[in-house]
Design a protein around this motif. Structure first.
Motif, PDB file in Angstrom:
ATOM      1  N   TYR A  79     -36.442  72.592  72.727  1.00 35.79           N
ATOM      2  CA  TYR A  79     -35.521  73.694  72.511  1.00 35.79           C
ATOM      3  C   TYR A  79     -34.533  73.793  73.661  1.00 35.79           C
ATOM      4  O   TYR A  79     -34.774  73.281  74.754  1.00 35.79           O
ATOM      5  CB  TYR A  79     -36.294  75.011  72.407  1.00 35.79           C
ATOM      6  N   LEU A  80     -33.443  74.455  73.409  1.00 28.54           N
ATOM      7  CA  LEU A  80     -32.528  74.854  74.470  1.00 28.54           C
ATOM      8  C   LEU A  80     -32.297  76.353  74.298  1.00 28.54           C
ATOM      9  O   LEU A  80     -31.606  76.776  73.366  1.00 28.54           O
ATOM     10  CB  LEU A  80     -31.209  74.093  74.393  1.00 28.54           C
ATOM     11  N   GLN A  81     -32.941  77.125  75.147  1.00 29.33           N
ATOM     12  CA  GLN A  81     -32.778  78.575  75.123  1.00 29.33           C
ATOM     13  C   GLN A  81     -31.571  78.920  75.976  1.00 29.33           C
ATOM     14  O   GLN A  81     -31.570  78.649  77.182  1.00 29.33           O
ATOM     15  CB  GLN A  81     -34.032  79.270  75.649  1.00 29.33           C
ATOM     16  N   MET A  82     -30.574  79.510  75.366  1.00 32.74           N
ATOM     17  CA  MET A  82     -29.318  79.801  76.051  1.00 32.74           C
ATOM     18  C   MET A  82     -29.106  81.302  76.106  1.00 32.74           C
ATOM     19  O   MET A  82     -28.983  81.955  75.061  1.00 32.74           O
ATOM     20  CB  MET A  82     -28.157  79.127  75.311  1.00 32.74           C
ATOM     21  N   ASN A  83     -29.054  81.836  77.320  1.00 38.32           N
ATOM     22  CA  ASN A  83     -28.833  83.267  77.528  1.00 38.32           C
ATOM     23  C   ASN A  83     -27.525  83.477  78.281  1.00 38.32           C
ATOM     24  O   ASN A  83     -26.995  82.545  78.892  1.00 38.32           O
ATOM     25  CB  ASN A  83     -29.997  83.864  78.311  1.00 38.32           C
ATOM     26  N   SER A  84     -27.044  84.697  78.248  1.00 42.87           N
ATOM     27  CA  SER A  84     -25.804  85.060  78.959  1.00 42.87           C
ATOM     28  C   SER A  84     -24.697  84.049  78.684  1.00 42.87           C
ATOM     29  O   SER A  84     -24.063  83.526  79.600  1.00 42.87           O
ATOM     30  CB  SER A  84     -26.072  85.149  80.470  1.00 42.87           C
ATOM     31  N   LEU A  85     -24.476  83.786  77.436  1.00 45.37           N
ATOM     32  CA  LEU A  85     -23.508  82.754  77.053  1.00 45.37           C
ATOM     33  C   LEU A  85     -22.087  83.124  77.445  1.00 45.37           C
ATOM     34  O   LEU A  85     -21.706  84.311  77.438  1.00 45.37           O
ATOM     35  CB  LEU A  85     -23.597  82.490  75.552  1.00 45.37           C
ATOM     36  N   LYS A  86     -21.320  82.090  77.782  1.00 43.81           N
ATOM     37  CA  LYS A  86     -19.939  82.247  78.207  1.00 43.81           C
ATOM     38  C   LYS A  86     -19.036  81.432  77.277  1.00 43.81           C
ATOM     39  O   LYS A  86     -19.490  80.440  76.696  1.00 43.81           O
ATOM     40  CB  LYS A  86     -19.772  81.727  79.636  1.00 43.81           C
ATOM     41  N   PRO A  87     -17.776  81.795  77.180  1.00 41.66           N
ATOM     42  CA  PRO A  87     -16.865  81.004  76.342  1.00 41.66           C
ATOM     43  C   PRO A  87     -16.831  79.524  76.737  1.00 41.66           C
ATOM     44  O   PRO A  87     -16.684  78.654  75.872  1.00 41.66           O
ATOM     45  CB  PRO A  87     -15.510  81.680  76.562  1.00 41.66           C
ATOM     46  N   GLU A  88     -16.990  79.237  78.015  1.00 39.86           N
ATOM     47  CA  GLU A  88     -16.968  77.833  78.469  1.00 39.86           C
ATOM     48  C   GLU A  88     -18.208  77.052  78.041  1.00 39.86           C
ATOM     49  O   GLU A  88     -18.285  75.835  78.247  1.00 39.86           O
ATOM     50  CB  GLU A  88     -16.784  77.746  79.980  1.00 39.86           C
ATOM     51  N   ASP A  89     -19.178  77.716  77.440  1.00 41.09           N
ATOM     52  CA  ASP A  89     -20.330  77.006  76.869  1.00 41.09           C
ATOM     53  C   ASP A  89     -20.025  76.466  75.471  1.00 41.09           C
ATOM     54  O   ASP A  89     -20.835  75.729  74.904  1.00 41.09           O
ATOM     55  CB  ASP A  89     -21.548  77.936  76.787  1.00 41.09           C
ATOM     56  N   THR A  90     -18.878  76.827  74.937  1.00 45.05           N
ATOM     57  CA  THR A  90     -18.480  76.324  73.622  1.00 45.05           C
ATOM     58  C   THR A  90     -18.398  74.801  73.648  1.00 45.05           C
ATOM     59  O   THR A  90     -17.710  74.222  74.492  1.00 45.05           O
ATOM     60  CB  THR A  90     -17.120  76.914  73.217  1.00 45.05           C
ATOM     61  N   ALA A  91     -19.106  74.154  72.735  1.00 40.54           N
ATOM     62  CA  ALA A  91     -19.157  72.686  72.704  1.00 40.54           C
ATOM     63  C   ALA A  91     -20.017  72.252  71.525  1.00 40.54           C
ATOM     64  O   ALA A  91     -20.661  73.079  70.870  1.00 40.54           O
ATOM     65  CB  ALA A  91     -19.757  72.138  74.003  1.00 40.54           C
ATOM     66  N   VAL A  92     -20.028  70.962  71.310  1.00 42.70           N
ATOM     67  CA  VAL A  92     -21.016  70.364  70.415  1.00 42.70           C
ATOM     68  C   VAL A  92     -22.188  69.930  71.285  1.00 42.70           C
ATOM     69  O   VAL A  92     -22.001  69.208  72.272  1.00 42.70           O
ATOM     70  CB  VAL A  92     -20.436  69.173  69.637  1.00 42.70           C
ATOM     71  N   TYR A  93     -23.368  70.352  70.923  1.00 37.15           N
ATOM     72  CA  TYR A  93     -24.569  70.066  71.708  1.00 37.15           C
ATOM     73  C   TYR A  93     -25.384  68.969  71.041  1.00 37.15           C
ATOM     74  O   TYR A  93     -25.623  69.011  69.816  1.00 37.15           O
ATOM     75  CB  TYR A  93     -25.412  71.330  71.851  1.00 37.15           C
ATOM     76  N   TYR A  94     -25.801  68.002  71.855  1.00 41.36           N
ATOM     77  CA  TYR A  94     -26.575  66.864  71.366  1.00 41.36           C
ATOM     78  C   TYR A  94     -27.931  66.827  72.061  1.00 41.36           C
ATOM     79  O   TYR A  94     -28.020  67.035  73.275  1.00 41.36           O
ATOM     80  CB  TYR A  94     -25.849  65.557  71.676  1.00 41.36           C
ATOM     81  N   CYS A  95     -28.973  66.543  71.306  1.00 44.00           N
ATOM     82  CA  CYS A  95     -30.253  66.282  71.937  1.00 44.00           C
ATOM     83  C   CYS A  95     -30.471  64.767  71.983  1.00 44.00           C
ATOM     84  O   CYS A  95     -29.911  64.017  71.178  1.00 44.00           O
ATOM     85  CB  CYS A  95     -31.404  66.980  71.218  1.00 44.00           C
TER      86      CYS A  95
END
Length: 126
Positions: A79-95
């Motif tokens: 898993y990738l637990q993502m908290n306190s998200l920011k606009p700069e976290d916008t992306a396509v995420y790959y495992c």
């Protein structure tokens, strides 16, 4: 080998989201797992990785303290637990997965990884 990532979507800044990556066709416990992200044509960026056990993780400085990378070996899932998200976290995420061999350490090097899943897109709005 298949790595099926899911959980992407749209979230407001400050919110949280959890990505999942279910692996099949490999001996999951023998593989380190990682998450990378990519924005448009930019280079794929390391986000987080986990070695053989929960105590061995590594996160990029940009997400340290906000993202964690737990794994459930019984479910062949990371898993990738993502908290306190920011606009700069916008992306396509790959495992991705890499064979650990004798090493238990998480790897930040994308060239180290043997298998990649299709991405899941995250959009964080301000």
């Amino acid at each position: 080998v298949q790595l099926q990532a899911s959980g992407g979507g749209w979230v407001q800044a400050g919110g949280y989201l959890r990505l999942s990556c279910e692996a099949s066709g490999l001996s999951f416990g023998s593989y380190g797992m990682g998450w990378f992200r990519q924005v448009s044509e930019k280079e794929r960026e390391f986000v987080a990785a986990i070695g053989r056990r929960a105590g061995r993780t590594n996160q990029a400085d940009s997400v340290k303290g906000r993202f964690t990378i737990p794994r459930d070996n019984a479910k062949n899932t990371v898993y990738l637990q993502m908290n306190s998200l920011k606009p700069e976290d916008t992306a396509v995420y790959y495992c991705a997965a890499y064979y650990l061999g004798l090493s238990a350490q998480p790897s930040t090097d994308p060239h180290r990884y043997d298998f990649w899943g299709r991405g899941t897109k995250l959009t964080v709005s301000s």
